[in-house]
Write an enzyme that holds these catalytic residues in place. Structure first.
Site, mmCIF file in Angstrom:
data_model
loop_
_atom_site.group_PDB
_atom_site.id
_atom_site.type_symbol
_atom_site.label_atom_id
_atom_site.label_comp_id
_atom_site.label_asym_id
_atom_site.label_seq_id
_atom_site.Cartn_x
_atom_site.Cartn_y
_atom_site.Cartn_z
ATOM 1 N N SER A 105 0.799 -1.229 0.000
ATOM 2 C CA SER A 105 0.000 0.000 0.000
ATOM 3 C C SER A 105 0.835 1.284 0.000
ATOM 4 C CB SER A 105 -0.966 0.021 1.185
ATOM 5 O OG SER A 105 -0.287 0.272 2.389
ATOM 6 N N LYS A 141 0.164 5.099 6.644
ATOM 7 C CA LYS A 141 -0.484 5.778 5.510
ATOM 8 C C LYS A 141 -0.071 7.251 5.507
ATOM 9 C CE LYS A 141 -3.084 2.136 4.670
ATOM 10 N NZ LYS A 141 -2.747 1.224 3.634
#
Length: 161
Positions: free
Chosen positions: A42, A86
């Site tokens: 990711s 993230k």
């Protein structure tokens, strides 16, 4: 008898020193900085798929110093036992436009990040499960800000914006 007192005294000193060291490690890991293994697809290309060791400082988020562009370590909203890394793309009050990953026709949506929340996304949007799926994340779930890559050696240095 004197020998036993000396042994007991040394054992006590060793125990106290060990307890102090463990307390120092706990405080450092919980409140200052800690090493984190960042792996998965990711955050490609920022972090390697096989895993990078990064240092996450644990002070910025406590003082409201997280800004868009920072890579943060967050307790996953769908699994509190898991930590995810993230990038922050929006703070409270910001408008965020994104492609809904659940839509077949790639519809674009716009939302306003509510008070006390942040919008996080992985750099590799095709492989990231993030705010596009579960919505804005409460600011309180932020556990730290990744700032320095320790491993691998060819990536040693500050985490890029």
């Amino acid at each position: 008898m004197r020998q036993w007192r000396r042994v007991a005294n040394e054992a006590m000193q060793f125990s106290v020193s060990t307890a102090k060291f463990i307390a120092l490690l706990h405080v450092t890991d919980s409140y200052l900085f800690s090493p984190i293994l960042a792996h998965g697809s990711s955050m490609l290309p920022t972090f390697n798929f096989s895993g990078d060791v990064v240092l996450a400082e644990r002070l910025s988020h406590r003082f409201g110093r997280v800004v868009p562009g920072d890579v943060v370590m967050v307790r996953a909203p769908d699994d509190p036992n898991m930590m995810v890394g993230k990038r922050v793309l929006g703070m409270e009050g910001d408008k965020v436009t994104f492609v809904d990953p659940a839509s077949i026709r790639q519809y674009r949506k716009t939302t306003v990040v509510p008070k006390g929340h942040v919008w996080i996304q992985g750099d590799n949007t095709k492989e990231s499960f993030d705010s596009r799926s579960y919505g804005p994340v409460p600011y309180g779930l932020i556990q730290g800000r990744a700032f320095f890559r320790v491993w691998p050696p060819n990536g040693f240095g500050f985490v890029d914006d």
